[in-house]
Motif scaffolding. Structure first.
Motif: not given
Length: 273
Positions: A197-198, A164, A204, A190-191, A194-195
């Protein structure tokens, strides 16, 4: 795949119509101004250029007629068709490109199109500096995110997120391209977030701050600068100002004519008491 095939008749008819219009225009101008006055007045360069275009049109038409005659004679023996025929036709057709330069003259006589073209040209400098500003912002934000992602991958802190992260953030150029896509509609932001955020809590927010500043500040200011620049150019361009004054004058004359026509009840050309 269509090389060597005959031109479809609608295109041929359109080509012939344009050729006739060019030739008639030159003939009418020669008749109106005369040969000496036409080629000695201001703007003689465009008159010479139009003469060259008309000459190329006549040469092309003559070549097409010769090609048709030669092809009709060689139908009985296709192997004997000379290759020079196609070469001559291709060479002469290059002259069609020259006609496109006359668009500049056409634009001068279409007020809305002229306004759009001049406004776009006037905003090119603002466009350049806007792109420089966006590049600087994307470079700074992209460097921050790429450095953090690269460090996390090197330390093994992004287990299961390698695929990702590599799609959007594995290198500086890819990160900058992702940032550009996020504000230009190439990808939903948004795509790529996402990685992040993890991986981290700060990344982010950095990405969201970039999106907020660019969307609500930079792009709005750039739009305002473009509009202001275009309006100033339109107001200062002498041709556009003269065209606007002529339109106002014609409207004023029409209003006066309608007013006096209403006063002249008997239709005698005088004011009826």
């Amino acid at each position: 795949s269509n090389i060597g095939e005959p031109v479809p008749w609608p295109f041929g008819a359109l080509q012939l119509a344009c050729a006739v219009i060019f030739i008639l225009e030159l003939i009418l101008r020669l008749k109106a101004f005369g040969f000496m006055e036409m080629y000695c007045r201001h703007g003689v360069g465009w008159d010479h250029f139009d003469a060259v275009i008309v000459a190329s049109i006549l040469l092309e038409m003559a070549t097409d007629i010769m090609a048709l005659v030669v092809s009709s004679q060689d139908d009985s023996n296709p192997k004997s068709k000379p290759l020079s025929q196609l070469r001559i036709m291709r060479t002469v057709r290059i002259t069609k490109v020259i006609r496109s330069i006359r668009i500049h003259r056409v634009i001068r006589f279409i007020a809305p199109l002229r306004t759009l073209v001049f406004s776009i040209v006037a905003t090119l400098r603002s466009l350049f500096w806007s792109m420089v500003l966006l590049f600087m912002m994307m470079y700074v934000v992209g460097t921050m995110i790429t450095q953090h992602v690269a460090q996390s991958l090197a330390e093994g802190l992004a287990i299961g997120l390698q695929d990702e992260l590599c799609v959007y953030w594995c290198s500086l150029d890819r990160s900058m391209f992702t940032l550009f896509q996020s504000i230009a509609g190439g990808v939903s932001w948004r795509e790529p977030i996402q990685p992040l955020e993890k991986l981290s809590l700060a990344l982010p927010w950095i990405f969201a701050a970039y999106i907020s500043v660019v969307y609500f500040a930079v792009l709005n200011v750039v739009t305002a600068v473009f509009c202001t620049r275009a309006i100033e150019t339109t107001q200062k361009n002498p041709e556009l100002v003269a065209s606007s004054m002529m339109q106002s004058r014609n409207a004023y004359i029409q209003n006066l004519s309608a007013f006096f026509s209403a006063i002249d009840k008997n239709g005698l050309g005088t004011i009826t008491p």
